[in-house]
Motif scaffolding. Structure first.
Motif, short mmCIF file in Angstrom:
data_model
loop_
_atom_site.label_atom_id
_atom_site.label_comp_id
_atom_site.label_asym_id
_atom_site.label_seq_id
_atom_site.Cartn_x
_atom_site.Cartn_y
_atom_site.Cartn_z
N GLY A 137 88.03 -33.75 -96.69
CA GLY A 137 86.58 -33.85 -96.89
C GLY A 137 86.17 -33.46 -98.29
N PHE A 153 84.05 -41.34 -93.15
CA PHE A 153 84.99 -40.22 -93.27
C PHE A 153 86.15 -40.41 -92.31
CE2 PHE A 153 85.70 -35.46 -92.42
CZ PHE A 153 86.67 -35.40 -93.40
N ALA A 155 88.98 -38.16 -91.29
CA ALA A 155 89.35 -36.75 -91.43
C ALA A 155 90.84 -36.55 -91.21
CB ALA A 155 88.55 -35.90 -90.45
N ALA A 535 85.44 -30.49 -94.11
CA ALA A 535 85.43 -31.55 -93.10
C ALA A 535 84.13 -31.52 -92.31
CB ALA A 535 86.63 -31.39 -92.16
N GLU A 536 83.65 -30.34 -91.97
CA GLU A 536 82.40 -30.24 -91.21
C GLU A 536 81.22 -30.76 -92.01
OE1 GLU A 536 79.71 -26.83 -88.90
OE2 GLU A 536 81.56 -26.29 -89.94
N THR A 538 81.30 -32.89 -94.60
CA THR A 538 81.44 -34.33 -94.82
C THR A 538 81.14 -35.11 -93.55
OG1 THR A 538 83.18 -33.83 -96.45
CG2 THR A 538 83.00 -36.10 -95.70
N ARG A 539 81.58 -34.58 -92.42
CA ARG A 539 81.31 -35.26 -91.15
C ARG A 539 79.80 -35.31 -90.88
NH1 ARG A 539 84.53 -32.40 -88.55
NH2 ARG A 539 86.37 -33.71 -88.75
#
Length: 593
Positions: A137, A153, A155, A535-536, A538-539
């Motif tokens: 991310g 995304f 991941a 990652a959180e 970007t998600r």
């Protein structure tokens, strides 16, 4: 693959290239005819030689004029750290590949572009309106650059320690707990003290959750190491966890017991070791009592008492004036803990219920477990008094089965609590002194007279080297010190300032003559936590939860896809291999002839 094949076309060729290709075709045709006319070889051998010559000619022709592939100008692929091999194999070949710092690795497609950040890459590709992010991310510095563009995304699988909750400050003498979560594949979590010794370990639950703890000992700055290990005991991730251990305010505690018992004996020893002033009166008979310090219950003494402990019999022995003095002191802020050590008289139970404690006598003692609640290393059955606490008060201690063992209710500015555990001292006998200290520290902190403590300023919860952090609510004279105690310049705008730490260690924000320390981690420290955070974020952006904002490239003119030649080296390698095989076959035939 089908999209890649459909995107490949043959290039427009110059006269020189056409001439070279024609020459190759004529030479290949001559070689195949010459092979076909040889009668000394079998039909299969002549067919193999012709196939090798045709393949070598085709590879040479493609090396001279490689096919063209279509490159989209409205989309880019951004490679971030942590991408798996399968994700690399699935990278689209029809759009530019941007490699961000930390993502460099062997085997990336030729033509990959390296960029220091996403904003730089987007300035190079102003027409890009779609961003495909692959890996862990985008870091915080790149999130704003995505505004106004479509974000997708892919991941990477999580790894190591993915979540961590640890108090940045702890009082000396208490148990400091760390809760978190690990990715699949982690089989054990280890906690090491500043000297590198293992002080606790835990096996993650089915959902990856874990709890480890250790005693917060001497006041000061301490840095522990949390490690995640796989089934072969190989450490796959680690994170430094820093804590500021504070001495806390010195409290005045008083206890009255109708008779001696091990629990109050160990409690007095623990309270003194924790730095509290303790006054005790323990009855030995009707006319004899053991006094240790001042345990009088007059108004002046109670006004200087932070917490008073009474059991059910000592409460019953108080005169009405003494009970009134105690309750008046509670209303003015003193804490009162009523310990149940045996059978409770119905009259005492009724009085305590009138105070707001829903106590009900029970016929006998019962065994309770606090193994999971306290995180004990070995099972230890404990004993609860013959009483129960129903709903109606605020519970702060429950057994593993959910039974309330301690609860409190407010009265004026103070609190009154009830305590059912009668043999907590056994924790110390089993080597769980840290958990015993944590148990009683929580009780004292819950009930004792409120202490005025300075409120810490908002500090970075977790900061890394070479990554922007923010400090807010700063006065104009705020000073930031690096790990060598050297001042760092702060540009304060509307009470906030940005920080780009260049080295790991303890930094300190100096406000009003007091230092407020906070840690900065090295770039390779806490990789799992950092990846999970990126990652959180970007998600969330990909799901449309972020601020879309205006796009810097929204007004850029659309550009048509461009044609780029495929790399020449695969065709050159194929031609070299086939030519070598032809040469070897010819040499073999000459030697045989």
């Amino acid at each position: 693959m089908s999209s890649l094949i459909s995107a490949i076309t043959m290039p427009a060729m110059t006269p020189l290239t056409i001439a070279a290709l024609a020459l190759v075709a004529v030479a290949s045709l001559y070689a195949m005819l010459r092979t076909a006319m040889q009668r000394t070889h079998s039909g299969a051998s002549r067919a193999l030689s012709a196939a090798l010559q045709l393949g070598a000619a085709l590879a040479f022709a493609l090396m001279l004029a490689p096919p063209l592939s279509t490159l989209r100008m409205d989309a880019i692929t951004v490679l971030t750290p942590g991408a798996s091999d399968a994700q690399l194999d699935a990278l689209p070949r029809t759009q530019s590949l941007i490699v961000l710092p930390g993502s460099e690795r062997v085997g990336l497609p030729s033509g990959a572009e390296y960029a220091p950040d996403l904003a730089t890459a987007l300035r190079r590709h102003r027409s890009a309106q779609r961003i495909d992010v692959v890996g862990a991310g985008l870091p915080p510095r790149d999130l704003d650059a995505t505004r106004g563009r479509s974000l997708h995304f892919d991941a990477a699988p999580p790894f190591g320690i993915t979540a961590l909750d640890a108090a940045p400050r702890a009082r000396a003498g208490t148990q400091w707990r760390l809760r978190g979560r690990v990715a699949p594949g982690v089989r054990q979590v280890l906690l090491r003290d500043p000297a590198g010794q293992i002080v606790d370990r835990a096996t993650p639950a089915a959902d990856g959750g874990f709890v480890v703890s250790t005693a917060a000992r001497a006041p000061g700055l301490a840095t522990f190491m949390l490690q995640a290990a796989d089934s072969e005991q190989t450490v796959v991730d680690r994170v430094s966890v820093a804590v500021v251990i504070e001495s806390g305010a010195a409290l005045t505690l008083r206890i009255r017991a109708a008779g001696p018992d091990p629990d109050q004996k160990y409690w007095r020893r623990w309270a003194r070791d924790a730095g509290a002033t303790v006054g005790a009166t323990v009855g030995l008979s009707d006319q004899i009592a053991l006094r240790d310090g001042d345990a009088a219950l007059d108004a002046a003494t109670l006004a200087g008492t932070d917490l008073l402990l009474l059991d059910e019999r000592s409460w019953a022995q108080l005169s009405s004036d003494e009970q009134a003095s105690v309750l008046t002191a509670v209303e003015q802020g003193m804490g009162l803990l009523l310990r149940v050590t045996g059978a409770v008289d119905d009259g005492v139970a009724a009085q305590w219920r009138a105070l707001g404690l829903p106590l009900e006598p029970q016929p006998q003692l019962r065994s309770v477990a606090l193994d999971q609640t306290l995180g004990l290393r070995e099972p230890l059955p404990l004993t609860a008094a013959p009483a129960s606490l129903a709903d109606g008060a605020s519970a702060w201690l429950r057994s593993d089965a959910g039974e309330t063992l301690a609860a409190w209710t407010a009265r004026g500015a103070g609190r009154i609590g009830a305590w059912l555990l009668i043999d907590s001292y056994r924790l110390g006998l089993q080597g769980e002194g840290g958990h015993y200290a944590a148990l009683w520290s929580d009780a004292v902190a819950t009930l004792a007279r409120p202490q005025v403590q300075p409120t810490p300023p908002p500090l970075p919860m977790r900061a890394w080297v070479d990554e922007r952090s923010q400090l807010c609510d700063l006065p104009e004279d705020a000073l930031l010190l690096d790990p060598q105690r050297q001042p760092l310049p702060l540009l304060i705008v509307q009470g906030c300032a940005a920080l780009w730490p260049a080295q790991p260690g303890w930094y300190a924000l100096k406000l009003g003559g007091r230092d407020w320390p906070f840690p900065v981690l090295a770039a390779d420290d806490g990789r799992g936590l950092r990846a999970a955070r990126d990652a959180e974020a970007t998600r969330a952006l990909a799901a449309g939860e972020g601020d879309p904002g205006p796009s810097a490239g929204a007004d850029a003119p659309a550009e048509a896809p461009i044609k780029l030649p495929l790399p020449r080296w695969p065709f050159a390698a194929t031609w070299l291999l086939l030519t070598a095989l032809l040469w070897w076959r010819e040499r073999r035939d000459l030697q045989a002839g």
